[in-house]
Design an enzyme around this catalytic site. Structure first.
Site, PDB file in Angstrom:
ATOM      1  N   HIS A 136     141.346  35.873 -60.473  1.00 16.03           N
ATOM      2  CA  HIS A 136     140.789  37.082 -59.855  1.00 16.03           C
ATOM      3  C   HIS A 136     141.912  37.912 -59.241  1.00 16.03           C
ATOM      4  O   HIS A 136     142.973  37.375 -58.891  1.00 16.03           O
ATOM      5  CB  HIS A 136     139.791  36.704 -58.765  1.00 16.03           C
ATOM      6  N   GLU A 146     142.264  39.146 -56.314  1.00 11.68           N
ATOM      7  CA  GLU A 146     142.672  38.684 -54.989  1.00 11.68           C
ATOM      8  C   GLU A 146     143.606  37.485 -55.074  1.00 11.68           C
ATOM      9  O   GLU A 146     144.592  37.404 -54.336  1.00 11.68           O
ATOM     10  CB  GLU A 146     141.446  38.278 -54.158  1.00 11.68           C
ATOM     11  N   CYS A 173     137.622  33.428 -53.574  1.00 15.15           N
ATOM     12  CA  CYS A 173     138.662  34.310 -53.043  1.00 15.15           C
ATOM     13  C   CYS A 173     138.628  34.366 -51.521  1.00 15.15           C
ATOM     14  O   CYS A 173     139.672  34.411 -50.873  1.00 15.15           O
ATOM     15  CB  CYS A 173     138.536  35.700 -53.657  1.00 15.15           C
TER      16      CYS A 173
END
Length: 144
Positions: free
Chosen positions: A52, A54, A85
């Site tokens: 992801h 993040e 995250c």
């Protein structure tokens, strides 16, 4: 610089993700008024569900600073982080989280509202409509 400026930088990253066929989420990490990391989703590119925006940004920021704690940093992300995250943001002890669009289906606030580090300040809705439209347009195009 202000939150809108940094969120616009995260939106640039989100558009890069979209161009690659990735879900359009972008992130930047700011430390002492300087962007130290930029990232976007790479889950399809890397065939890695943990890639992801993040996670990529946190890893890059920690590498830049030479340490795992980001307690003087702010993470700007176009969409509300998921639980995974949020956990990484907590472990990094991020000083501040700023996100654009909420995520009612997969956002951390729905499933783990206490997941962040207790000292992490949260601001939401920064350029939220622009962030949400990017996501809606991406998924609408996928359905055509």
């Amino acid at each position: 610089m202000d939150d809108n400026y940094y969120m616009k930088q995260a939106l640039i990253e989100a558009r890069k993700a979209s161009e690659r066929g990735e879900v359009p989420v972008g992130a930047v990490v700011v430390c002492k008024d300087r962007i130290i990391a930029r990232a976007h989703n790479l889950t399809e590119t890397l065939t890695d569900v943990t890639a992801h925006a993040e996670m990529q940004a946190i890893t890059a920021a920690a590498s830049t600073l030479g340490g795992k704690y980001l307690n003087e940093c702010t993470l700007y992300v176009t969409v509300e982080p998921c639980v995974m995250c949020a956990g990484a943001i907590a472990w990094a002890q991020m000083r501040r989280l700023v996100f654009g669009a909420g995520d009612e289906k997969r956002g951390y606030q729905r499933y783990a509202s206490q997941a962040l580090h207790p000292k992490t300040a949260v601001s939401q809705g920064v350029l939220g409509e622009e962030c949400a439209v990017l996501m809606k347009d991406f998924f609408a195009a996928k359905r055509r």
